[in-house]
Design a protein around this motif. Structure first.
Motif, short mmCIF file in Angstrom:
data_model
loop_
_atom_site.label_atom_id
_atom_site.label_comp_id
_atom_site.label_asym_id
_atom_site.label_seq_id
_atom_site.Cartn_x
_atom_site.Cartn_y
_atom_site.Cartn_z
N GLY A 23 0.82 -1.21 0.00
CA GLY A 23 0.00 0.00 0.00
C GLY A 23 0.85 1.26 0.00
O GLY A 23 2.09 1.21 0.07
N THR A 24 0.19 2.41 -0.03
CA THR A 24 0.89 3.70 -0.02
C THR A 24 1.73 3.86 1.23
O THR A 24 2.79 4.48 1.21
CB THR A 24 -0.16 4.83 -0.14
OG1 THR A 24 -0.83 4.65 -1.37
CG2 THR A 24 0.47 6.20 -0.11
N TYR A 38 4.06 7.00 -7.05
CA TYR A 38 4.98 6.40 -6.09
C TYR A 38 4.92 4.88 -6.22
O TYR A 38 4.01 4.34 -6.85
CB TYR A 38 4.64 6.85 -4.66
CG TYR A 38 3.17 6.79 -4.30
CD1 TYR A 38 2.57 5.59 -3.96
CD2 TYR A 38 2.40 7.95 -4.30
CE1 TYR A 38 1.23 5.54 -3.62
CE2 TYR A 38 1.06 7.90 -3.96
CZ TYR A 38 0.48 6.69 -3.63
OH TYR A 38 -0.85 6.63 -3.31
N ASP A 69 0.37 -3.00 -3.98
CA ASP A 69 -0.71 -2.02 -3.98
C ASP A 69 -2.00 -2.81 -3.78
O ASP A 69 -2.16 -3.91 -4.34
CB ASP A 69 -0.72 -1.32 -5.35
CG ASP A 69 -1.69 -0.17 -5.40
OD1 ASP A 69 -2.92 -0.43 -5.31
OD2 ASP A 69 -1.26 0.98 -5.53
N SER A 70 -2.93 -2.29 -2.98
CA SER A 70 -4.08 -3.13 -2.62
C SER A 70 -5.02 -3.39 -3.78
O SER A 70 -5.90 -4.24 -3.68
CB SER A 70 -4.82 -2.55 -1.42
OG SER A 70 -5.54 -1.39 -1.76
N GLY A 102 -2.85 -1.17 1.82
CA GLY A 102 -3.29 -0.09 0.94
C GLY A 102 -4.72 0.30 1.28
O GLY A 102 -5.53 -0.54 1.69
N THR A 103 -5.03 1.58 1.13
CA THR A 103 -6.36 2.04 1.56
C THR A 103 -7.46 1.71 0.55
O THR A 103 -8.63 1.66 0.92
CB THR A 103 -6.36 3.57 1.79
OG1 THR A 103 -5.94 4.21 0.58
CG2 THR A 103 -5.44 3.97 2.92
N ASP A 104 -7.06 1.48 -0.73
CA ASP A 104 -8.11 1.32 -1.76
C ASP A 104 -9.02 0.11 -1.50
O ASP A 104 -10.22 0.18 -1.76
CB ASP A 104 -7.47 1.19 -3.15
CG ASP A 104 -6.84 2.50 -3.61
OD1 ASP A 104 -7.16 3.55 -3.02
OD2 ASP A 104 -6.03 2.47 -4.56
N SER A 129 -2.09 4.57 4.66
CA SER A 129 -1.89 6.02 4.61
C SER A 129 -2.32 6.53 3.25
O SER A 129 -2.43 5.77 2.29
CB SER A 129 -0.43 6.37 4.86
OG SER A 129 0.34 6.09 3.72
N MET A 130 -2.56 7.82 3.19
CA MET A 130 -2.97 8.43 1.93
C MET A 130 -1.79 9.08 1.23
O MET A 130 -1.85 9.34 0.04
CB MET A 130 -4.08 9.44 2.18
CG MET A 130 -5.40 8.79 2.59
SD MET A 130 -6.02 7.66 1.32
CE MET A 130 -6.64 8.80 0.11
N1 LIG Z 1 -3.57 5.15 -0.22
C1 LIG Z 1 -3.35 3.93 -0.68
O1 LIG Z 1 -2.89 3.06 0.04
C2 LIG Z 1 -3.71 3.67 -2.11
C3 LIG Z 1 -2.94 2.58 -2.80
N2 LIG Z 1 -3.22 2.61 -4.20
C4 LIG Z 1 -3.32 1.19 -2.28
O2 LIG Z 1 -4.45 0.91 -2.02
O3 LIG Z 1 -2.46 0.35 -2.20
#
Ligand SMILES: NC(=O)C[C@H](N)C(=O)O
Length: 367
Positions: A23-24, A38, A69-70, A102-104, A129-130
């Motif tokens: 994730g981010t 990134y 990445d999620s 990852g937040t997604d 995190s964003m």
């Molecule tokens: N803010 C994030 O983590 C977004 C990233 N694309 C994810 O989900 O891995």
């Protein structure tokens, strides 16, 4: 996939296992003011070591499960994570977990774990995190710090899976990502709100201990190991849970897509994000009824709106003023959570009546 496991030696009061998934939060950009372009580049060990002032009464273990990445995650990653938590609890006796994610698609993982892990006194906290960790004003490391604080707090036990970002503690059952860019993105659906927050690094809960739902699926380890191709987790796309297709209703939605999903990918259930509280065109409803009658494929009526509920009263009626048996209301759940719930029901070979009673249960109120 790294299998390295490192123990951070200190006084052993509370052991927390931090599981890295990517994730981010685990990302770096070329410039320290960049919030895009990134790459996932940091390990969970890098993240933990970036917090020098962790309480010394914590025994931290960390393990990199995968680093993605999620958007790349499939149900095989969920099952792999599930297996890791179950074995850590049953074999190593670990009860406190933090998952960096990852937040997604974080809410899908949180919801899946909520429904499938049910051990006494376990605490599971997801964070992400964003902004990438390399950003001058990144939320990454502080979110991880707060997640570790929540995971170590005794009052976090028996509340179900928790999600910690941006000073707030939410329920993994209810929470959803509401903003594509902002740090203040995770919200609980209108009916639930947050469970607590942080004030000067203290964990504050607004409510006494309670769980969001009593629905629980026991995933049998033997079945799980059979389903899971451990050598391929993180390497290629696999979906060990039953195939469920999600559709999004729009003006002029072409329901022929539904038939295509059945013919081309062998979909076992359909989730549809209806307009309003269950609204679909008559043509779409006719096709969904046909799909049930011809293939016995259940249809979950969810919603495009973030908040609110689709109840069984809103399901489509036909000539005899009845709906079709395979029509199920998704209640308060958004389409991505409806998909996980029906996948778990199908995994257990539930009958249509059993599936309806799951969707009618507490916290969901569909059926
Ligand atoms: N803010 C994030 O983590 C977004 C990233 N694309 C994810 O989900 O891995």
């Amino acid at each position: 996939m790294s299998e390295i496991e490192i123990t951070h030696p200190s006084h052993t009061e509370t052991t927390i296992k931090i599981l890295g998934t990517g994730g981010t939060i685990a990302s770096k950009a070329e410039s320290n003011v960049s919030t895009s372009n990134y790459k996932v580049d940091l390990t969970v060990e890098d993240l933990v070591k970036a917090i020098p002032d962790l309480p010394t009464n914590l025994n931290l273990k960390y393990k990199q499960l995968f680093n993605l990445d999620s958007k790349e995650l499939t149900s095989s990653h969920l099952l792999f994570l599930h297996k890791e938590i179950v074995e850590s609890y049953q074999i190593e006796g670990i009860k406190n977990f933090v998952i960096t994610h990852g937040t997604d698609s974080l809410e899908e993982t949180a919801f899946f774990l909520e429904l499938t892990i049910n051990f006494p006194d376990i605490t599971i906290v997801l964070t992400g995190s964003m902004r990438p960790s390399s950003n001058v004003s990144s939320d990454a490391i502080f979110n991880l710090y707060q997640a570790i604080k929540v995971a170590s707090a005794p009052e976090s036990k028996n509340r179900g899976v928790l999600v910690v970002l941006n000073d707030s503690i939410g329920s993994g059952f209810y929470i959803t990502k509401t903003n594509a860019n902002s740090l203040d993105t995770f919200k609980s659906s209108g009916q639930a709100g947050f469970l607590g927050n942080f004030v000067h690094n203290q964990v504050h809960y607004y409510y006494p201990v309670s769980k969001p739902t009593s629905i629980h699926f026991n995933i049998d380890s033997n079945k799980l190991t059979k389903l899971l191709d451990l050598n391929n987790v993180g390497k290629k796309r696999r979906n060990e849970l039953p195939e469920v297709s999600v559709f999004y209703n729009v003006q002029g939605f072409n329901p022929t897509l539904i038939q295509l999903a059945i013919d081309q990918i062998g979909t076992k259930a359909i989730v549809i994000a209806t307009s309003g509280a269950g609204s679909l065109s008559e043509e779409t409803n006719e096709i969904l009824k046909f799909v049930w009658e011809k293939y016995a494929i259940p249809v979950i009526f969810s919603k495009r709106s973030q908040d609110g509920c689709v109840t069984s009263w809103a399901l489509p009626k036909f000539d005899n003023d009845k709906t079709f048996k395979g029509a199920i209301a998704g209640g308060y759940l958004n389409p991505q959570k409806c998909r996980i719930l029906i996948q778990l029901c199908l995994l257990q070979n539930y009958s249509i009546d059993q599936i309806k009673s799951v969707f009618e249960s507490d916290g969901i109120f569909g059926g």
